[in-house]
Design a protein around this motif. Sequence first.
Motif, mmCIF file in Angstrom:
data_model
loop_
_atom_site.group_PDB
_atom_site.id
_atom_site.type_symbol
_atom_site.label_atom_id
_atom_site.label_comp_id
_atom_site.label_asym_id
_atom_site.label_seq_id
_atom_site.Cartn_x
_atom_site.Cartn_y
_atom_site.Cartn_z
ATOM 1 N N ILE A 155 0.835 -1.205 0.000
ATOM 2 C CA ILE A 155 0.000 0.000 0.000
ATOM 3 C C ILE A 155 0.868 1.253 0.000
ATOM 4 C CG2 ILE A 155 -1.757 1.301 1.265
ATOM 5 C CD1 ILE A 155 -2.718 -1.378 2.437
ATOM 6 N N ILE A 156 1.821 1.299 0.948
ATOM 7 C CA ILE A 156 2.691 2.468 1.084
ATOM 8 C C ILE A 156 3.963 2.040 1.816
ATOM 9 C CG2 ILE A 156 1.609 3.168 3.264
ATOM 10 C CD1 ILE A 156 2.040 6.087 2.426
ATOM 11 N N ASN A 157 5.096 2.611 1.427
ATOM 12 C CA ASN A 157 6.370 2.276 2.066
ATOM 13 C C ASN A 157 6.621 3.283 3.192
ATOM 14 O OD1 ASN A 157 9.047 1.662 2.737
ATOM 15 N ND2 ASN A 157 9.543 1.118 0.624
ATOM 16 N N VAL A 158 6.150 2.918 4.380
ATOM 17 C CA VAL A 158 6.231 3.834 5.526
ATOM 18 C C VAL A 158 7.673 4.109 5.967
ATOM 19 C CG1 VAL A 158 5.590 4.159 7.953
ATOM 20 C CG2 VAL A 158 3.916 3.259 6.328
ATOM 21 N N PRO A 159 8.559 3.085 6.105
ATOM 22 C CA PRO A 159 9.938 3.382 6.532
ATOM 23 C C PRO A 159 10.662 4.337 5.582
ATOM 24 C CG PRO A 159 9.503 1.023 6.697
ATOM 25 C CD PRO A 159 8.342 1.629 5.968
ATOM 26 N N ALA A 160 10.474 4.153 4.265
ATOM 27 C CA ALA A 160 11.125 5.021 3.284
ATOM 28 C C ALA A 160 10.642 6.462 3.436
ATOM 29 C CB ALA A 160 10.851 4.517 1.872
ATOM 30 N N MET A 161 9.345 6.616 3.671
ATOM 31 C CA MET A 161 8.778 7.957 3.827
ATOM 32 C C MET A 161 9.319 8.634 5.088
ATOM 33 S SD MET A 161 4.741 8.984 3.963
ATOM 34 C CE MET A 161 4.453 8.036 5.452
ATOM 35 N N LEU A 162 9.420 7.890 6.175
ATOM 36 C CA LEU A 162 9.854 8.463 7.444
ATOM 37 C C LEU A 162 11.321 8.884 7.412
ATOM 38 C CD1 LEU A 162 8.045 6.169 10.048
ATOM 39 C CD2 LEU A 162 7.438 8.489 9.343
ATOM 40 N N ILE A 163 12.187 8.065 6.788
ATOM 41 C CA ILE A 163 13.615 8.423 6.771
ATOM 42 C C ILE A 163 13.846 9.670 5.916
ATOM 43 C CG2 ILE A 163 14.286 6.977 4.782
ATOM 44 C CD1 ILE A 163 16.296 7.613 8.028
ATOM 45 N N ALA A 164 13.053 9.836 4.848
ATOM 46 C CA ALA A 164 13.171 11.046 4.021
ATOM 47 C C ALA A 164 12.801 12.286 4.830
ATOM 48 C CB ALA A 164 12.276 10.920 2.790
ATOM 49 N N LEU A 165 11.746 12.188 5.622
ATOM 50 C CA LEU A 165 11.320 13.328 6.437
ATOM 51 C C LEU A 165 12.335 13.630 7.546
ATOM 52 C CD1 LEU A 165 7.498 12.545 6.720
ATOM 53 C CD2 LEU A 165 8.607 14.282 5.284
ATOM 54 N N LEU A 166 12.976 12.592 8.084
ATOM 55 C CA LEU A 166 13.993 12.798 9.110
ATOM 56 C C LEU A 166 15.202 13.551 8.546
ATOM 57 C CD1 LEU A 166 14.987 12.224 12.011
ATOM 58 C CD2 LEU A 166 15.955 10.080 11.153
ATOM 59 N N CYS A 167 15.634 13.163 7.343
ATOM 60 C CA CYS A 167 16.764 13.855 6.698
ATOM 61 C C CYS A 167 16.414 15.305 6.385
ATOM 62 C CB CYS A 167 17.172 13.111 5.427
ATOM 63 S SG CYS A 167 17.992 11.535 5.745
ATOM 64 N N MET A 168 15.173 15.538 6.007
ATOM 65 C CA MET A 168 14.723 16.907 5.759
ATOM 66 C C MET A 168 14.871 17.751 7.021
ATOM 67 S SD MET A 168 10.834 18.232 5.047
ATOM 68 C CE MET A 168 10.439 17.944 6.779
ATOM 69 N N ALA A 169 14.477 17.179 8.157
ATOM 70 C CA ALA A 169 14.562 17.909 9.423
ATOM 71 C C ALA A 169 16.010 18.243 9.756
ATOM 72 C CB ALA A 169 13.937 17.078 10.544
#
Length: 482
Positions: A155-169
């Motif tokens: 449905i959705i790749n949650v770990p990939a999405m979260l690590i991208a947002l962490l790097c953004m921060a």
Amino acid sequence: MIFGRVKPLDAILATAEKKSLTRTLGAFQLTMLGIGAIIGTGIFVLTAEAANKAGPAMMISFVIAAVVCGLAALCYSELASMVPVSGSAYTYSYATFGEIIAWIVGWALVLEYAIAASAVSVGWSGYMVGLVENIFAIEVGNDFVAGPFDANPGIINVPAMLIALLCMALLLIGTKESARFNAILVAIKVSALMLFLVLALPAMNAENFQPFSPNGFFAKEVVDPITNNMVTVGVAAAAASIFFAYVGFDAVSTAAEETINPQRNIPIGLIGSLAICTIIYMLVAAGATGAVGAQPGGELSQSKEALAFVLNEIGHGWAGKLVAISAAIALPSVILMMMFGQTRIFFVMARDGLLPDVFSKLHPKYGTPHVVTLCTGIFVALFAALFPVGKLADISNSGTLFAFFTVAVGVMILRRTNPDRPRPFRTPLYFLVCPLAAAGCVFLFFQLSGYTELMFLGWTTIGLVVYFLYSRRRSHVGQGIA
């Protein structure tokens, strides 16, 4: 006129001085930045993709990609030393081809940096999920660790999405802090690859290199026996995919405005990081192939955590876990550097008036382009959540190859139109190196799948629509502000 609105080099430098970033990076930090951007999903994950396309001959694919990147790095070094400002190929194109070509290059760099960051996020997710499954002896369902377009869809790749947002921060906090964090992650990645080599190279078996090139040299489309989808195979096709493993060295040039003594340090960072990574890659490819074989359709070619899989197969499961842990810890440095490059490209485009001025605003406390960083982070997270790593890597390569092509041609143009400008670094044998770099980029571009080429064409078309509806009228050069 297609080659109109050329922005003079002096105007580019003056614009950078008027609204500049803080210089905090030295030669060592730039080399670490380059290695951090290069070593990532390409070698940890796409080794399997290359094995499926070329078999053991993927070693030749690594060489082809390295040669093209090496030639491009020599061209980048000359332009980066002449024009030590952020913007990379976009800025160089503005000074040589003019505004519309510069816009297309800047728009294509979104594919290089943002989509590459998404691809690495997906690669990180694969290693992290495999690590969790191995340590806790559980099987993670596919629904929330794979996107809907994956070969085994979720449905959705949650770990990939979260690590991208962490790097953004992390990027929002500041460049110097990000560079320090990156240097630590680079040390972890290189240590993991050294451990792999120490264990895999002694386990090499000559029989595993036969047949050496089961799919031939040139790209061709065949039906994948596992997914029943059409896939592009061959040594050249693998080179076009594995090119992604080297992409990132040019992120060094996007840090030119934040570099101390950029005329000296930028070429060191570009060429040094690429040379170190090329040697490591060749040894890793040989070790993986010789230890377990790399035939298309084999177990290695289907693995989402290729290097950990090799170590598990040769009886070093403990080391496989360590490599997986290292990848999980260190791959975010690539995401960090790709997003860093993307935000700096958009920052400069906004500073030139081609994008809304809000994208060039700096955070009052951290001094970072926070608005464009937020937008880039959300874009990267969205693509990482939906698409598989192989498709993302190929799409990223299309934008990169176009940018590298313009840089190679740009060096030749500036040697004729601006021969007297100081060049702290001069591309050796430019009359040979530049045409070879340009030809290599064109060759690899046409080894990508037809789907990828159409995606690039569609993305470019969207960019041109944006340019003529918004950017052309607001361009500072067009208004005579430059």
